[in-house]
Motif scaffolding. Sequence first.
Motif, short mmCIF file in Angstrom:
data_model
loop_
_atom_site.label_atom_id
_atom_site.label_comp_id
_atom_site.label_asym_id
_atom_site.label_seq_id
_atom_site.Cartn_x
_atom_site.Cartn_y
_atom_site.Cartn_z
N MET A 80 3.93 2.25 0.77
CA MET A 80 3.07 2.72 -0.33
C MET A 80 3.92 3.01 -1.56
O MET A 80 3.58 2.62 -2.68
CB MET A 80 2.35 4.01 0.06
N PHE A 81 5.03 3.74 -1.35
CA PHE A 81 5.89 4.12 -2.47
C PHE A 81 6.55 2.90 -3.10
O PHE A 81 6.74 2.84 -4.31
CB PHE A 81 6.96 5.12 -2.00
N LEU A 82 6.93 1.94 -2.25
CA LEU A 82 7.56 0.72 -2.79
C LEU A 82 6.58 0.01 -3.72
O LEU A 82 6.94 -0.40 -4.82
CB LEU A 82 7.99 -0.21 -1.66
N TRP A 83 5.34 -0.15 -3.28
CA TRP A 83 4.36 -0.84 -4.12
C TRP A 83 4.03 -0.04 -5.36
O TRP A 83 3.83 -0.59 -6.44
CB TRP A 83 3.06 -1.10 -3.34
N ALA B 2 -3.00 1.28 -2.83
CA ALA B 2 -3.22 1.71 -1.44
C ALA B 2 -3.87 0.59 -0.63
O ALA B 2 -3.47 0.34 0.52
CB ALA B 2 -4.10 2.96 -1.41
N VAL B 3 -4.84 -0.10 -1.23
CA VAL B 3 -5.53 -1.19 -0.52
C VAL B 3 -4.54 -2.29 -0.15
O VAL B 3 -4.48 -2.74 1.01
CB VAL B 3 -6.66 -1.77 -1.40
N VAL B 4 -3.70 -2.70 -1.12
CA VAL B 4 -2.76 -3.79 -0.87
C VAL B 4 -1.70 -3.36 0.15
O VAL B 4 -1.39 -4.10 1.10
CB VAL B 4 -2.09 -4.24 -2.20
N ALA B 5 -1.17 -2.15 -0.01
CA ALA B 5 -0.13 -1.67 0.91
C ALA B 5 -0.68 -1.60 2.33
O ALA B 5 -0.06 -2.08 3.28
CB ALA B 5 0.39 -0.30 0.47
N LEU B 6 -1.86 -1.02 2.48
CA LEU B 6 -2.47 -0.89 3.81
C LEU B 6 -2.78 -2.27 4.39
O LEU B 6 -2.53 -2.53 5.57
CB LEU B 6 -3.75 -0.05 3.70
#
Lengths: 218, 245
Positions: free
Chosen positions: B75-78, B106-110
């Motif tokens: 999440m933090f990286l994105w 959040a959507v993309v990371a998840l």
Amino acid sequence: MDAFDWGAVPAALPFLLDGMQLSLLLLAVGMLGGTALGLLVALLRLFGPRIPAAIAAAYVDGLRAIPLVLVLFWFYFLVPLAIGRPVGALPSALIAFVIFEAAYYSEIIRAGIGSVRSGQWQAAQALGMTRGQTLRLVVLPQALRAMLPILVTQAVILFQDTSLVYVIGLRDFMTATSISAEEGGRLVEFYAFAALVYLIVCSAGTELAHALQRRRSA
Amino acid sequence: MTYNWDWAILVREPFLGWLIAGTGLTLAIAGLGWAIALTVGVIVGIGRTVANRPIRAASAIYVQVFRNIPLLVQMFLWYFVLPELLPTAWGHWLKRDLPAPEFWTAVVALGLFTAARIAEQVRSGIRTVPQGQTQAALASGLRATQTLRLVVLPQCFRIILPPLTSELLTTIKNSSLALTIGVLELTAQSRQIESNTFHGFEAFTAATAIYLAIATLVRLAMRRFEAGRSMPQAKQAPPMALREA
């Protein structure tokens, strides 16, 4: 885009190592406490009287339905209330991890015990062993061997999950990284470093789980 | 233990509205993330089984990287790192102009995190389909892609339905990590009610009950969906195989 300054990472290493120690403590307590409590819950579900077995099942299903972040918030809120005075975040986190992990470990252990063939039970009892002896000397050792790869996989997941204590401000490796990153304004370097450390540690764990799995099916 | 109970707080405004908004965001993040995860996961999972070596290697690297870095770090990286690495204009767009950047991050990371786990399920599902099926399909004149699309994948999906259900439940739970980048989903809202009112017990109970209700509904829906679709041999598979790995 500023030039990267990787020098900030080595300078912060002692601080990050302190954080890693806490991460490993959470991992160890979560694994040991979770396995012990999980074994108890699994045995209760498999062999316990009806009502305790139903309670154990509700415990497992309930905890598996809610996010670990919420469980951490719950215990961060409940533990000081139950003790009656403020305690740090650490006791709450340790308790939360043991109780949360136990729900998952109990399912692994239950499946492991279920994978031991019923002939083993019958043979042991034909030899005159009690149910407790059969479980302890015959079934559990075999179940443990069957579970080993999944236990390692679960440990990898748990190690990743320890990073979530970030939400209650406990200084594990992730939180320490975040503090160092914000202090020096070096977000890219520190988060990339943290990702690399987790990647190496968890890849090694995943590889071990695969090797154990291969040895078992060979 | 002294504690002032006030369950009515949960139906009082603005707190009821917070819980409803949080539940909506949790479902939206999990639902959109799941769509990404299924799409990418199926492609990567197939990629791990093809004959082409570079594709196989790339798929394996994807799984290894996305599975072995904690979702929080991803999440933090994105959110924090990616905008810095992109050309200035793009980074600017991500941080300023994209509506609700935290939500979409959040959507993309998840989604990409979960895709690695789905890829593993798809790969093992494809392997479980007997070789004879592929040989028979090729012998009857189907091309390799047709064999995959018409013969192997339909059986694969039926086999992996139970583990996919548990992945979906995990995705709903994991959507709570969106709070670390400032999305006020369900867990964050309950935390916010707690710090505003000191009624943590009521707030966390509400969030717990909503998560339980969502999980129960998903399980019931998936059971109906699975009825008549699951493979007969999948039922005989040892329980260990059904564990989420």
